[in-house]
Design a protein around this motif. Structure first.
Motif, PDB file in Angstrom:
ATOM      1  N   MET B   1       0.707  -1.242   0.025  1.00 44.82           N
ATOM      2  CA  MET B   1       0.043  -0.138  -0.003  1.00 44.82           C
ATOM      3  C   MET B   1       0.763   1.398  -0.072  1.00 44.82           C
ATOM      4  N   LYS B   2       1.800   1.098   1.066  1.00 43.55           N
ATOM      5  CA  LYS B   2       2.654   2.312   1.238  1.00 43.55           C
ATOM      6  C   LYS B   2       3.610   2.546  -0.377  1.00 43.55           C
ATOM      7  N   ARG B   3       3.988   1.536  -0.910  1.00 46.19           N
ATOM      8  CA  ARG B   3       4.482   1.554  -2.303  1.00 46.19           C
ATOM      9  C   ARG B   3       3.762   2.193  -3.206  1.00 46.19           C
ATOM     10  N   LYS B   4       2.579   1.775  -3.452  1.00 46.38           N
ATOM     11  CA  LYS B   4       1.436   2.278  -4.388  1.00 46.38           C
ATOM     12  C   LYS B   4       1.306   3.709  -4.179  1.00 46.38           C
ATOM     13  N   LEU B   5       1.264   4.112  -2.669  1.00 44.48           N
ATOM     14  CA  LEU B   5       1.082   5.568  -2.637  1.00 44.48           C
ATOM     15  C   LEU B   5       2.387   6.490  -2.957  1.00 44.48           C
ATOM     16  N   LEU B   6       3.486   5.786  -3.011  1.00 46.72           N
ATOM     17  CA  LEU B   6       4.605   6.513  -3.142  1.00 46.72           C
ATOM     18  C   LEU B   6       4.730   6.639  -4.880  1.00 46.72           C
ATOM     19  N   ILE B   7       4.272   5.566  -5.576  1.00 47.14           N
ATOM     20  CA  ILE B   7       4.322   5.538  -6.978  1.00 47.14           C
ATOM     21  C   ILE B   7       3.369   6.879  -7.418  1.00 47.14           C
ATOM     22  N   ILE B   8       2.060   6.852  -6.835  1.00 47.10           N
ATOM     23  CA  ILE B   8       0.997   7.698  -7.166  1.00 47.10           C
ATOM     24  C   ILE B   8       1.610   9.129  -6.838  1.00 47.10           C
ATOM     25  N   GLY B   9       2.342   9.297  -5.761  1.00 45.72           N
ATOM     26  CA  GLY B   9       2.908  10.610  -5.314  1.00 45.72           C
ATOM     27  C   GLY B   9       3.888  11.167  -6.195  1.00 45.72           C
ATOM     28  N   GLY B  10       4.837  10.173  -6.529  1.00 41.07           N
ATOM     29  CA  GLY B  10       5.819  10.196  -7.663  1.00 41.07           C
ATOM     30  C   GLY B  10       5.208  10.939  -8.952  1.00 41.07           C
ATOM     31  N   VAL B  11       4.203  10.159  -9.545  1.00 43.54           N
ATOM     32  CA  VAL B  11       3.568  10.248 -10.693  1.00 43.54           C
ATOM     33  C   VAL B  11       3.002  11.646 -10.704  1.00 43.54           C
ATOM     34  N   LEU B  12       2.321  12.059  -9.518  1.00 45.73           N
ATOM     35  CA  LEU B  12       1.667  13.507  -9.634  1.00 45.73           C
ATOM     36  C   LEU B  12       2.732  14.572  -9.457  1.00 45.73           C
ATOM     37  N   LEU B  13       3.865  14.161  -8.644  1.00 42.29           N
ATOM     38  CA  LEU B  13       4.747  15.222  -8.863  1.00 42.29           C
ATOM     39  C   LEU B  13       5.491  15.468  -9.988  1.00 42.29           C
ATOM     40  N   ALA B  14       5.724  14.305 -10.797  1.00 41.84           N
ATOM     41  CA  ALA B  14       6.309  14.454 -12.222  1.00 41.84           C
ATOM     42  C   ALA B  14       5.356  15.116 -12.938  1.00 41.84           C
ATOM     43  N   CYS B  15       4.010  14.979 -12.926  1.00 42.72           N
ATOM     44  CA  CYS B  15       2.932  15.623 -13.671  1.00 42.72           C
ATOM     45  C   CYS B  15       3.120  17.234 -13.372  1.00 42.72           C
ATOM     46  N   ILE B  16       2.886  17.476 -11.992  1.00 44.44           N
ATOM     47  CA  ILE B  16       3.158  18.909 -11.539  1.00 44.44           C
ATOM     48  C   ILE B  16       4.214  19.516 -12.326  1.00 44.44           C
ATOM     49  N   VAL B  17       5.427  18.897 -11.901  1.00 45.32           N
ATOM     50  CA  VAL B  17       6.836  19.629 -12.573  1.00 45.32           C
ATOM     51  C   VAL B  17       6.539  19.756 -13.859  1.00 45.32           C
ATOM     52  N   CYS B  18       6.109  18.730 -14.765  1.00 44.84           N
ATOM     53  CA  CYS B  18       6.173  18.853 -16.057  1.00 44.84           C
ATOM     54  C   CYS B  18       5.040  19.977 -16.638  1.00 44.84           C
ATOM     55  N   PHE B  19       3.889  19.977 -16.042  1.00 46.92           N
ATOM     56  CA  PHE B  19       2.919  21.128 -16.219  1.00 46.92           C
ATOM     57  C   PHE B  19       3.307  22.318 -15.987  1.00 46.92           C
ATOM     58  N   GLY B  20       3.895  22.436 -14.641  1.00 44.98           N
ATOM     59  CA  GLY B  20       4.679  23.815 -14.437  1.00 44.98           C
ATOM     60  C   GLY B  20       5.682  24.229 -15.242  1.00 44.98           C
ATOM     61  N   ALA B  21       6.421  23.468 -15.713  1.00 46.58           N
ATOM     62  CA  ALA B  21       7.546  23.656 -16.676  1.00 46.58           C
ATOM     63  C   ALA B  21       6.873  24.144 -18.083  1.00 46.58           C
ATOM     64  N   LEU B  22       5.669  23.481 -18.477  1.00 49.06           N
ATOM     65  CA  LEU B  22       5.372  23.827 -19.635  1.00 49.06           C
ATOM     66  C   LEU B  22       4.299  24.983 -19.636  1.00 49.06           C
ATOM     67  N   TRP B  23       3.844  25.220 -18.585  1.00 51.22           N
ATOM     68  CA  TRP B  23       3.147  26.525 -18.333  1.00 51.22           C
ATOM     69  C   TRP B  23       4.182  27.703 -18.452  1.00 51.22           C
ATOM     70  N   ALA B  24       5.349  27.525 -17.817  1.00 49.55           N
ATOM     71  CA  ALA B  24       6.367  28.579 -17.903  1.00 49.55           C
ATOM     72  C   ALA B  24       6.613  28.794 -19.073  1.00 49.55           C
ATOM     73  N   VAL B  25       7.123  27.643 -19.937  1.00 52.56           N
ATOM     74  CA  VAL B  25       7.447  27.942 -21.341  1.00 52.56           C
ATOM     75  C   VAL B  25       6.231  28.549 -22.362  1.00 52.56           C
ATOM     76  N   SER B  26       4.962  28.169 -21.909  1.00 50.49           N
ATOM     77  CA  SER B  26       3.983  28.776 -22.742  1.00 50.49           C
ATOM     78  C   SER B  26       3.820  30.125 -22.446  1.00 50.49           C
ATOM     79  N   ARG B  27       4.152  30.813 -21.158  1.00 55.34           N
ATOM     80  CA  ARG B  27       3.897  32.179 -20.896  1.00 55.34           C
ATOM     81  C   ARG B  27       5.181  32.717 -21.677  1.00 55.34           C
ATOM     82  N   LEU B  28       6.384  32.214 -21.643  1.00 58.48           N
ATOM     83  CA  LEU B  28       7.644  32.620 -22.271  1.00 58.48           C
ATOM     84  C   LEU B  28       7.224  32.872 -23.828  1.00 58.48           C
ATOM     85  N   CYS B  29       6.616  31.789 -24.609  1.00 57.51           N
ATOM     86  CA  CYS B  29       6.501  31.857 -26.014  1.00 57.51           C
ATOM     87  C   CYS B  29       5.070  32.941 -26.344  1.00 57.51           C
ATOM     88  N   ALA B  30       4.468  33.295 -25.514  1.00 55.64           N
ATOM     89  CA  ALA B  30       3.206  33.669 -25.929  1.00 55.64           C
ATOM     90  C   ALA B  30       3.749  35.309 -26.180  1.00 55.64           C
TER      91      ALA B  30
END
Lengths: 525, 338
Positions: B1-30
């Motif tokens: 269970m703990k492992r699953k939560l860690l994976i979900i947390g890791g995936v969420l964190l990766a998504c947040i970092v990726c979307f954050g980076a894309l948002w920043a690039v989007s603002r830069l390019c607009a």
């Protein structure tokens, strides 16, 4: 519906959950409906042609199958009451009927393909010769017809050869024929593999979904970052054969080699990834082709399924056919070497002529096919010479340098042949190719030449980085597939790789307003 | 269970970092539309307003370069704002008005009729200039759907990176300066000031359809209905200019429309003398648009009409407005004398 379009991604985003949420026994029906939507999106005319193929191939395969059963029953019943000669006669009668059905079906299906591929060309020819009004100009090649016709005809030939039994459910044959990922640019699949998997029940697997997503993303990456970028320069070079000559042609050859690889393998990656997402394994169509050491090896590693199809259904049957055997026998008086070679030569050249014709109606494709065949035959003839060279210089020929040389030689050779693919006429292609040896203009190439091709230095930098990435991955692939290795490192790592791929596509891809939503190059074949 | 939560947390964190980076690039390019091509900054600037307006000007360049809200306030105490954009099509004007009416109810809406000659979406570039800055809501969705030209897709309005990603190769200092900030306003309550003078020389001729497109008139009908529903007086105007041409047939059609809907319509091309417009000194581009001197003359003239005909109140002396307009006037005067 283009692969690089929102419509396709939306289509996939709706299909995948629905496919796994419905009861397993009706999954294949959902897929069949999805295929219907995809085909109709491409145009109703295409749907009509496909329906003709499904109906005729189904009827023919069932007819042939029924004749096999009747033949077995009849011959079994005749065994006690009739002579061997009479039974043979009866068997031949059945064979003739089966052949009749097969030929009729082939005529209809290849007839459609021929009419669509060559209609416009014949129209132009007729207009030129007889001054009639050109016809067939608007008979556009409907989506995927070259691919699904070959797959479905392959199925029919397998039934004819009794390799597989005929499918009893016409809808299952329709599902195989119309499976949407294959309609864009193949690969040409076999019913006994994909056909069965399509109708089997599939359970959702998170790992398989992630793996498939990685493959799809990598396909888009190659297509949108590398292929569509380089295509701009390739098109510019091909459009002006009288301007871009000399060393520009070498640039064109290399850019086209990279562009075509990224485009075709990218599309196939998407196709295989989509298949995997739906639990349907699709045959690989490439095996790191640009690492081939000869043209024949290259053709065993590039568009594998087309080569296999021609080998299985044309080359082998033709090589051992009665006329070929008779020809071989007839040429025996010129020596064993000649009589052994004649059928091989003829079959090889015919297969390559057909391969060329499959690619398009232009004479350039036919010449391209025949030249490929000629190079392959020449390589075969030179094999003893190579063997002597290898024996004389064993250390050299086993060195990495020599292996690298053979790989580069093969890439240059096949790129030279592909020049024919770039131009509208054989004359333009040859004239451009040979100008490489008469016009030395590297100065013009690098002093403004490459910038005049519609790409900025930034574009070239991105494209070449993409090519380097593809090359590096191909090198890594030598020791095995990459995706299992990525997945082995855990879900989080795999998701990170996927996100990096998607992110770089979004930033560096050529898509959206102002860019051509370009179809895959192989789709036009 | 703990492992699953860690994976979900890791995936969420990766998504947040990726979307954050894309948002920043989007603002830069607009595109920032701050130092160059400032027309694109106008739509978004409206949302910085802290006070209400008695008058809203809606339309194309013939409003945002022809009327000075500073002059209207300083001369008559009329509070106003210009929701105008380059080649702002009638349906874009409609939706910008609908958007504005969500937060304020002006007494008068002034619509410049030149853009009625366009019955179809015209240009992706102008769509972007006028719609990118709009706040999200049903009005923006409607405006995008009505405006998209061939090859445009709705998703690229939702995620601007899909449209502007290719700008990564041509970023300028402006993109980095205004990466995470909108910067100072470029307009004066929607007015774009031009101080140059380029006299008109000749009047060009053109072929034209005698009737305005039916679709434009339908949108004008909708605009009239919208104003009526909110109790706002709609005034139709044709701002003074030499070119683009405003043909007599179109004029007659709009006059008939105004009459049938009980609206006021002022074709001010005919009133150049009364306004005092001199196309030798009051235009910065040979009679197509007015410079600040022409805009002030027109504002003085039209301000009197608004005051007299619609009884608009004089807000001078009200602390909130005075403070707002004092700062604006100071900036305006600097711009005028630069």
């Amino acid at each position: 519906m283009l692969f690089p379009s929102w419509a396709f991604l939306l289509f996939l985003a709706v299909l995948v959950p629905v496919y796994y949420l419905v009861p397993k026994r009706i999954q294949w029906i959902v897929l069949l409906l999805a295929n219907g939507v995809f085909v109709c999106f491409a145009g109703l005319l295409g749907a009509v042609f496909m329906a003709v193929t499904i109906v005729t191939v189904y009827a023919a395969s069932r007819g042939i199958d029924t004749l096999f059963i009747s033949q077995r029953d009849t011959l079994a019943a005749m065994k006690a009451t009739h002579t061997k000669e009479e039974r043979k006669k009866e068997r031949l009668r059945f064979e003739k009927k089966r052949r009749g059905i097969l030929v009729a079906c082939l005529v209809v299906n290849f007839g459609i393909l021929f009419a669509l591929k060559y209609g416009a060309m014949l129209g132009r020819l007729s207009a030129g010769l007889f001054g009639t009004k050109a016809f067939g100009q608007d008979l556009a090649l409907t989506m995927g017809i070259s691919f699904y016709t070959f797959s479905t005809v392959g199925y029919l030939l397998d039934v004819y050869r009794e390799t597989i039994p005929a499918e009893k459910n016409p809808l299952k044959l329709a599902l195989f024929t119309s499976f949407f990922p294959l309609l864009v640019q193949g690969p040409i699949t076999r019913f006994e593999t994909a056909g069965k998997a399509l109708t089997e029940p599939h359970t959702f697997s998170g790992e398989r979904f992630l793996s498939a997503s990685l493959r799809i993303a990598w396909g888009y990456w190659k297509k949108l970052i590398v292929a569509d970028r380089l295509l701009v320069a390739v098109r510019a070079l091909c459009a002006k054969p009288d301007v871009y000559r000399g060393d520009f042609i070498l640039v064109e050859m290399l850019l086209y080699a990279a562009c075509l690889y990224a485009d075709f393998t990218g599309g196939i990656d998407i196709t295989i990834g989509v298949g995997e997402m739906l639990g349907v394994p699709i045959e690989e169509n490439f095996n790191r082709p640009y690492f081939s050491k000869s043209i024949s090896e290259y053709w065993r590693r590039w568009h594998i399924t087309l080569g296999e199809w021609f080998k299985r259904y044309v080359y082998y049957p033709l090589s051992v056919s009665k006329p070929m055997r008779a020809l071989s026998k007839g040429t025996r008086r010129f020596g064993v070497g000649v009589s052994r070679r004649v059928p091989v030569y003829l079959a090889t050249l015919l297969v390559w002529a057909l391969t060329g014709a499959w690619h398009g109606s232009n004479l350039t494709f036919l010449v391209w096919g025949l030249l490929n065949g000629a190079v392959i035959l020449l390589s075969e003839e030179l094999k003893p010479l190579y063997a002597r060279f290898h024996a004389r210089f064993p250390r050299l020929t086993e060195s990495a340098f020599y292996r690298g040389f053979t790989v580069i030689r093969t890439v240059l050779l096949l790129s030279s042949l592909r020049i024919l693919d770039c131009y509208g006429t054989v004359k333009d292609a040859f004239s451009s190719f040979f100008s490489m040896f008469t016009t030395w203009n590297w100065g013009a190439v690098f002093r403004g030449g490459v910038q005049s091709l519609g790409l900025s230095y930034f574009d070239y930098a991105v494209a070449f980085s993409g090519v380097l990435a593809m090359f590096a991955l191909s090198m890594v692939q030598r020791s095995g597939a990459i995706r299992p290795r990525i997945l082995k490192r855990g879900t989080v790592f795999s998701v990170c790789v996927l996100l990096v791929l998607i992110g770089t596509i979004l930033i560096f891809g050529r898509y959206g307003f102002g860019f051509d939503a370009s179809q895959f190059i192989y789709n036009r074949f | 269970m703990k492992r699953k939560l860690l994976i979900i947390g890791g995936v969420l964190l990766a998504c947040i970092v990726c979307f954050g980076a894309l948002w920043a690039v989007s603002r830069l390019c607009a595109p920032k539309y701050h130092d160059t091509l400032i027309d694109g900054h106008l739509t978004g600037e409206y949302y910085r307003e802290t006070t209400d307006h008695d008058v809203l000007f809606i339309g194309d360049c013939e409003v945002f370069e022809h009327f000075s809200p500073v002059t209207l306030y300083n001369e008559y105490g009329i509070t106003s704002y210009i929701r105008g954009g380059a080649q702002q099509l009638v349906w874009q004007s409609y939706y910008l008005l609908e958007d504005a009416l969500l937060t304020e109810t002006p007494k008068v809406v002034v619509y410049n009729v030149l853009a009625l000659k366009y019955g179809e979406p015209q240009s992706e570039a102008y769509n972007r200039l006028n719609l990118d800055g709009m706040r999200w809501g049903s009005a923006k969705i409607g405006a995008i759907r009505a405006s998209m030209t061939e090859g445009e897709d709705f998703m690229s309005y939702v995620f601007p990176l899909l449209r502007y990603h290719d700008r990564i190769a041509s970023l300028t200092a402006e993109d980095f300066t205004y990466w995470f900030s909108d910067g100072d306003p470029v307009s004066f309550k929607g007015y774009v000031m031009h101080t140059g003078v380029d006299p008109a020389t000749e009047t060009p001729t053109e072929t034209y359809e005698k009737k305005l497109p039916e679709s434009s008139i339908l949108w004008l009908e909708r605009m009239a209905a919208l104003c009526e529903a909110h109790g706002v007086s709609l005034v139709l105007i044709k701002s003074p200019s030499i070119y683009p041409l405003w043909h007599p047939e179109w004029d007659a059609e709009i006059a008939a429309f105004a009459k049938s809907h009980g609206l006021r319509y002022d074709n001010m091309i005919a009133e150049n003398d009364a306004i005092g417009i001199d196309m030798q000194t009051d235009t910065y581009d040979q009679g197509q648009h007015l410079n600040v001197f022409g805009a002030e003359k027109l504002s003085r003239y039209f301000g009197a009409v608004l005051r007299d005909e619609f009884g608009l109140a004089d807000h001078r002396g009200e602390a909130a407005y005075d403070a707002d307009y004092a700062a604006l006037t100071a900036r305006y005067e600097i711009g005028k004398h630069e």
